[in-house]
Enzyme design. Structure first.
Site, PDB file in Angstrom:
ATOM      1  N   GLY A  96       0.824  -1.211   0.000  1.00  0.00           N
ATOM      2  CA  GLY A  96       0.000   0.000   0.000  1.00  0.00           C
ATOM      3  C   GLY A  96       0.850   1.250   0.000  1.00  0.00           C
ATOM      4  N   GLN A 173       0.399   7.802   4.594  1.00  0.00           N
ATOM      5  CA  GLN A 173       0.486   7.542   3.152  1.00  0.00           C
ATOM      6  C   GLN A 173      -0.160   8.671   2.373  1.00  0.00           C
ATOM      7  OE1 GLN A 173      -1.182   3.620   2.647  1.00  0.00           O
ATOM      8  NE2 GLN A 173       0.632   2.618   3.517  1.00  0.00           N
ATOM      9  N   ASP A 319       0.068  -0.436  13.212  1.00  0.00           N
ATOM     10  CA  ASP A 319       0.468  -1.748  12.693  1.00  0.00           C
ATOM     11  C   ASP A 319       0.717  -2.769  13.803  1.00  0.00           C
ATOM     12  OD1 ASP A 319       0.247  -0.817  10.114  1.00  0.00           O
ATOM     13  OD2 ASP A 319       2.352  -0.239   9.973  1.00  0.00           O
ATOM     14  N   ARG A 350      -8.194  -6.180   9.487  1.00  0.00           N
ATOM     15  CA  ARG A 350      -7.473  -6.731  10.643  1.00  0.00           C
ATOM     16  C   ARG A 350      -8.343  -6.836  11.892  1.00  0.00           C
ATOM     17  NH1 ARG A 350      -1.488  -3.954   9.678  1.00  0.00           N
ATOM     18  NH2 ARG A 350      -0.797  -5.498   8.146  1.00  0.00           N
ATOM     19  N   ARG A 392       1.509  -9.271   8.939  1.00  0.00           N
ATOM     20  CA  ARG A 392       1.402  -9.056  10.392  1.00  0.00           C
ATOM     21  C   ARG A 392       0.477 -10.076  11.056  1.00  0.00           C
ATOM     22  NH1 ARG A 392       4.846  -4.889  10.541  1.00  0.00           N
ATOM     23  NH2 ARG A 392       4.538  -3.249   9.010  1.00  0.00           N
TER      24      ARG A 392
HETATM   25  C1  S3P Z   1       2.718   3.608   6.341  1.00  0.00           C
HETATM   26  C2  S3P Z   1       1.626   4.194   6.911  1.00  0.00           C
HETATM   27  C3  S3P Z   1       0.549   3.450   7.599  1.00  0.00           C
HETATM   28  C4  S3P Z   1       0.978   2.035   7.941  1.00  0.00           C
HETATM   29  C5  S3P Z   1       1.694   1.355   6.813  1.00  0.00           C
HETATM   30  C6  S3P Z   1       2.931   2.153   6.411  1.00  0.00           C
HETATM   31  C7  S3P Z   1       3.711   4.456   5.666  1.00  0.00           C
HETATM   32  O1  S3P Z   1      -0.569   3.388   6.742  1.00  0.00           O
HETATM   33  O2  S3P Z   1      -0.126   1.261   8.343  1.00  0.00           O
HETATM   34  O3  S3P Z   1       2.114   0.053   7.204  1.00  0.00           O
HETATM   35  O4  S3P Z   1       4.845   3.990   5.419  1.00  0.00           O
HETATM   36  O5  S3P Z   1       3.387   5.612   5.372  1.00  0.00           O
HETATM   37  P1  S3P Z   1      -1.624   4.617   6.683  1.00  0.00           P
HETATM   38  O6  S3P Z   1      -0.892   5.823   6.268  1.00  0.00           O
HETATM   39  O7  S3P Z   1      -2.650   4.220   5.669  1.00  0.00           O
HETATM   40  O8  S3P Z   1      -2.193   4.710   8.063  1.00  0.00           O
END
Ligand code: S3P
Length: 437
Positions: A96, A173, A319, A350, A392
């Site tokens: 993601g 993100q 996480d 989850r 995870r």
């Molecule tokens: C991440 C942000 C988180 C996290 C993912 C990594 C990142 O997601 O859960 O494992 O590296 O920016 P979200 O930004 O959707 O919360």
């Protein structure tokens, strides 16, 4: 046929020193910024997990010269303006972070590309990123019937509009995608969040020479700035360490020292919760290099009590919630996890997956709309648990075997390599026992 791995322990105890692999979030960003910047970037401590390798391969497809020898990566980039249009689709795999951050980067590039993902990623929402990017003038269109899902075609627009964006969800993100797109905007882009999410992007942008302002929960940067290659040291991933932190806190007589693990305050919620539950935590050494704090921490078992996890804490341990739910089954009293509806759109839902799987072992755990309620302590039995293709969840199942009376068989454990390829070796090292096959 689904691949399986059986893990069994007889009166386990964890003991020793552990240096976990590099931080996943920081590894992605180091490849991304090293490729956007002109010149040479040397990364040490890079995570050789599948997600980060997807990011690395994508930039190779864009014509960036990247050499990797284990955890050392060197990037020689001509700068973003010189990237080449890729011959094939860019494949983000299960990641993601790769998909969402690449959308922001590609939106302001000069290339046209199609971004795809695996069966799980192709079901995860992308609108949270594409909506603000489209308002900046980005050209992003779905290749399939659902505009929220990959595959997406991105026509790079070398210039974008600046926006002032209030994020509806606390997501690093989304914040990162807008800041990356903001590098190509005319004017100043501002992103505000109600609760601060991990700030690795902000720290690393500054390290690459970007002038960026932080004001409370807002971050602003002016478009048109150039980035210069630099050296990046990636500390150990606290989200990987978390599995063994929980194990050390949970299993009597255990004591584990985590060496050079990331201690960025936007990520250390796990330590605060372990402390609140009664675990013993000792900060042995704290260092900071190039903007990312890290250090050495000792965690030892103690009697544990239930706690409440919610509000501003959630983005600081998002996480870690699956493994904290497992820990709560071994703590005295009730643990309430709330305000965590984001868990439903992770690699799998989850909330549903953790509740379903821990119930199979006899845990007293109930699903709520935005979290879980766990009553403890309960003795856990063995059983067969699915990973749902979620790294995870796979690791949570293996750690559950430490507390369970019988063997646990994990279905589809291969996904663990997404973030922690040496997980089972480290489990064997700390327990001094070979898990049964
Ligand atoms: C991440 C942000 C988180 C996290 C993912 C990594 C990142 O997601 O859960 O494992 O590296 O920016 P979200 O930004 O959707 O919360």
């Amino acid at each position: 046929m689904v691949e399986k791995r059986t893990v069994a322990f007889h009166k386990p105890r964890l003991d020793g020193e552990l240096r976990v692999p590099g931080d996943k979030s920081i590894s992605h960003r180091a490849i991304m910024l090293g490729s956007i910047a002109k010149g040479r970037t040397n990364i040490s401590g890079f995570l050789e997990g599948e997600d980060c390798l997807r990011t690395l391969e994508i930039f190779k497809q864009l014509g960036v010269s990247i050499e990797r020898s284990g955890t050392d990566v060197s990037i020689d980039s001509p700068g973003m303006a010189e990237w080449k249009t890729p011959a094939d689709a860019l494949y983000a795999g299960n990641s993601g972070t790769t998909a969402r951050l690449m959308l922001g980067i590609l939106a302001g590039s000069s290339v046209e590309s199609v971004l795809t993902g695996d069966e799980y990623l192709s079901k995860r929402p992308m609108k949270r990123v594409t909506v603000p990017l489209l308002s900046m003038g980005a050209s992003i269109a779905a290749e399939g019937p659902d505009s929220d899902l990959l595959p997406l075609r991105i026509k790079g627009m070398a210039s974008l509009r600046a926006i002032d964006y209030q994020m509806p969800v606390a997501s690093a993100q989304v914040k990162s995608a807008i800041l990356f797109a903001g590098l190509q905007a005319e004017g100043t882009v501002t992103v505000s969040e109600e609760t601060v999410s991990r700030d690795h992007t902000e720290r690393m942008l500054q390290q690459f020479g970007v002038d960026l302002q932080r004001d409370g929960n807002s971050v602003s940067l002016k478009g048109g700035q150039s980035l210069a290659g630099t050296d990046v040291l990636v500390p150990g991933d606290i989200s990987s360490a978390a599995f063994f932190m929980v194990a050390a806190a949970m299993i009597p007589d255990s004591e584990v020292v985590f060496v050079d693990v990331g201690l960025n305050p936007t990520r250390t919620g796990i330590l605060d919760v372990l402390e609140a539950m009664g675990a013993q935590i000792e900060y042995i050494e704290e260092k900071g290099q190039q903007g990312e704090p890290y250090g050495t921490v000792r965690i030892s078992h103690a009697a544990l009590r239930g706690t409440e996890i919610g509000g501003d804490m959630i983005p600081r341990l998002i996480d870690e919630l699956p493994t904290l739910a497992l820990l709560a089954t071994q703590a005295e009293g009730r643990t309430v996890i709330k305000d965590a509806e984001e868990l439903r759109v992770k690699e799998t839902d989850r909330i549903k997956a953790v509740t379903t799987e821990l119930k199979k072992l006899g845990a007293s755990i109930e699903e709520t709309e935005d979290g879980m309620i766990i009553e403890g302590p309960t003795s856990l039995t063995g059983g067969t648990l699915s990973s749902y293709g979620d790294h995870r969840l796979g690791m949570m199942a293996a750690i559950a075997a430490l507390a369970a009376s019988d063997a646990i068989t994990i279905e589809d454990p291969a996904c663990i390599a997404i973030s922690y390829p040496s997980f089972f070796e480290d489990l064997e090292k700390l327990t001094g026992s070979e898990d049964a096959e």
